[in-house]
Structure formats: C-alpha cells, structure tokens
Write an enzyme that holds these catalytic residues in place. Structure first.
Site, PDB file in Angstrom:
ATOM      1  N   GLU A 105       0.836  -1.198   0.000  1.00 14.36           N
ATOM      2  CA  GLU A 105       0.000   0.000   0.000  1.00 14.36           C
ATOM      3  C   GLU A 105       0.879   1.260   0.000  1.00 14.36           C
ATOM      4  OE1 GLU A 105      -2.633   1.409  -0.491  1.00 14.36           O
ATOM      5  OE2 GLU A 105      -4.101  -0.186  -0.636  1.00 14.36           O
ATOM      6  N   PRO A 163      -7.777  -3.380 -18.461  1.00 17.54           N
ATOM      7  CA  PRO A 163      -8.470  -2.433 -17.585  1.00 17.54           C
ATOM      8  C   PRO A 163      -9.787  -2.984 -17.056  1.00 17.54           C
ATOM      9  CG  PRO A 163      -8.732  -1.778 -19.875  1.00 17.54           C
ATOM     10  CD  PRO A 163      -7.758  -2.928 -19.856  1.00 17.54           C
ATOM     11  N   HIS A 195     -20.199   4.775 -14.234  1.00 16.64           N
ATOM     12  CA  HIS A 195     -19.426   4.303 -13.074  1.00 16.64           C
ATOM     13  C   HIS A 195     -19.722   5.176 -11.854  1.00 16.64           C
ATOM     14  CE1 HIS A 195     -17.053   2.208 -16.180  1.00 16.64           C
ATOM     15  NE2 HIS A 195     -16.739   1.381 -15.205  1.00 16.64           N
ATOM     16  N   LYS A 253     -14.731   7.448  -9.391  1.00 14.74           N
ATOM     17  CA  LYS A 253     -13.808   7.030 -10.448  1.00 14.74           C
ATOM     18  C   LYS A 253     -13.082   8.254 -10.995  1.00 14.74           C
ATOM     19  CE  LYS A 253     -13.562   4.345 -14.754  1.00 14.74           C
ATOM     20  NZ  LYS A 253     -12.396   3.550 -14.282  1.00 14.74           N
TER      21      LYS A 253
END
Length: 265
Positions: free
Chosen positions: A35, A123, A155, A159
């Site tokens: 992370e 993707p 979406h 996003k």
C-alpha cells in the site's frame, strides 16, 4: 506448487476482493501486500482485515520487498505507482497482472518492459466484458456501415478517469472494422447534424455504480444495444486470479484477457 502472489493496492476496493478470493484458493498463496506510504493499514495483517483471520501477510510500503517475495504481482493502483512497480518486477524477473486504468498513453512503455518478463494488462478483468470485446468486431462487420454507433459508460462518482479504459477498448474493437470512425467525447452546443464518421463516447458518474457499458447501434427503424452490467467487483477479482494462473508459466511477453479466454484457464 502454489503461486506466490503479491497484491498492490491491497486495501483498495479491488485489492481487498482479490485478497478475499486468493486466501480461499488452494492454488494461490498470498505472500505480500503493498500500500501507499502513510496508509493507515500499513503494519496490519491483511488476512485479519479481509477474512477475519491472521494470515501472516503484513501490509507494507516498500514495493521492492513486497514484489521480491512473489512469483506474480497483481496490480490495481495508480498509473504512476503501476509503472514504478512494473519496473521493479522486470528487474526481479517477476510476472505481473495489471488492472490499473488510465494507462493508455503508457502502453508502449509497458510492452517494452514485457520483452523481459510476462505482463498481462486489462483495464477490465470481467470475463463477460472480454467476451463482448471478442465478438464486437464481428457484429460491426455484419451490420456494415449503415448503423450509427455510440458508447455509454456509467461508473461510481469516485472514479478518477473518463472515459473508462473499457469504453476505449470497445471503441478500438469497433474501429478494427469501421476504420473511418472518429471518437467524439460528449456533445455540447450547436453541433449540427450527426456526421457519418462519428463514434460518440459518453461517460456518466453517479452514486456507487460498479460499472455499466452500452454499445448502441442505430439504423433506420431499428436499434440494437449490447449491455454489460457489473453487479459487484467480485467478477473483476475472479478474472484477475484467472489471469494470474494463466501467466504463471509464461517467461516473457505482453498478454491480455483475450489470451486467457483462448487458453480456457
């Protein structure tokens, strides 16, 4: 022998679901979780966070150490972080499955990296979307040039990129046949009549929508719509793990989910 897996973006929405399914897969061993520096979960056990059970996989911020432990890196992060991590994977001769979006301008660079290790990029890891991409050129060919074509993608409001990588790939699939088409990203003002060569692409951002893509063909007195709706991110996670299993034995090269479908993994 199980595949040793490193998950980059391990506490993101996609990374969390990939970890959930990977912990249950007898063919996969999650060995590291990566992370961003400063993430609140660094130092915590990924298993405890995801499945409520300690797995000995401590979330870390050093990409070199995380990638070094693995056979395959699965990458769902930002474009800048992805390129950095792929560079490390190449140096360590580790394979990579990349689901990061917004990498279109970097694809040639990634293909160059794939000369030295195996990299699979998509993707959208959904099997359904990739089947749609595979059959779409045939539909365009059968319908011919008498149909207007437009793409709509929807979406969630968080996003960051638009249009989606999947919408751009749908446009590419259409243009394999209708090479004269030119992308138009939305419309505004007095645009005049629609031109024959337009391929409209429209991006909507609303609520918590996981993902929806529509390809609309409109002719005289009829309309055909192809719609793919993602009910949850789990379809992407399962697809990503199928890609991991496909790439495990590859030495080098650039791959897509199309290769996974062809192999029937």
């Amino acid at each position: 022998m199980s595949i040793k897996l490193a998950i980059s973006g391990a506490r993101g929405k996609m990374g969390t679901r990939i970890a959930f399914f990977a912990f249950q897969d007898p063919d996969i061993e999650v060995v590291s979780a990566l992370e961003d520096s400063g993430h609140p979960d660094i130092g915590k056990d990924l298993g405890e966070l995801v499945v409520g059970e300690e797995k000995g996989v401590i979330i870390e911020e050093d990409p070199y150490k995380a990638i070094e432990k693995a056979d395959v890196l699965v990458e769902f992060s930002t474009p800048d972080a992805t390129l950095q991590h792929l560079d490390i994977a190449v140096k360590l001769r580790k394979k990579a499955v990349v689901g990061t979006t917004g990498l279109d301008t970097d694809m040639e660079k990634i293909k160059k990296m794939a000369e030295n290790t195996a990299i699979l990029v998509s993707p959208n890891m959904s099997i359904g979307v990739n089947v749609l991409l595979k059959v779409l050129p045939d539909l365009v060919r059968f319908l011919g040039g008498d149909y207007d074509i437009e793409i709509i993608e929807l979406h969630h409001k968080r996003k960051k990129d638009a249009p989606s990588g999947t919408a751009l790939r749908l446009a590419q699939a259409i243009k394999q046949v209708r090479t004269e088409l030119k992308e138009i990203y939305g419309r505004r003002g007095v645009t005049g009549p629609r031109r024959e060569e337009e391929l409209g692409i429209h991006a909507l951002r609303l609520g918590d929508v996981v993902g929806e893509h529509r390809v609309i063909f409109a002719g005289n007195e009829e309309r055909i719509e192809l719609i793919h709706t993602a009910g949850s991110r789990d379809i992407f996670a399962r697809g990503a793990l199928r890609a991991v299993k496909y790439i495990r034995d590859k030495k080098r090269g650039f791959y897509t989910m199309d290769n996974v479908l062809e192999a029937g993994v």
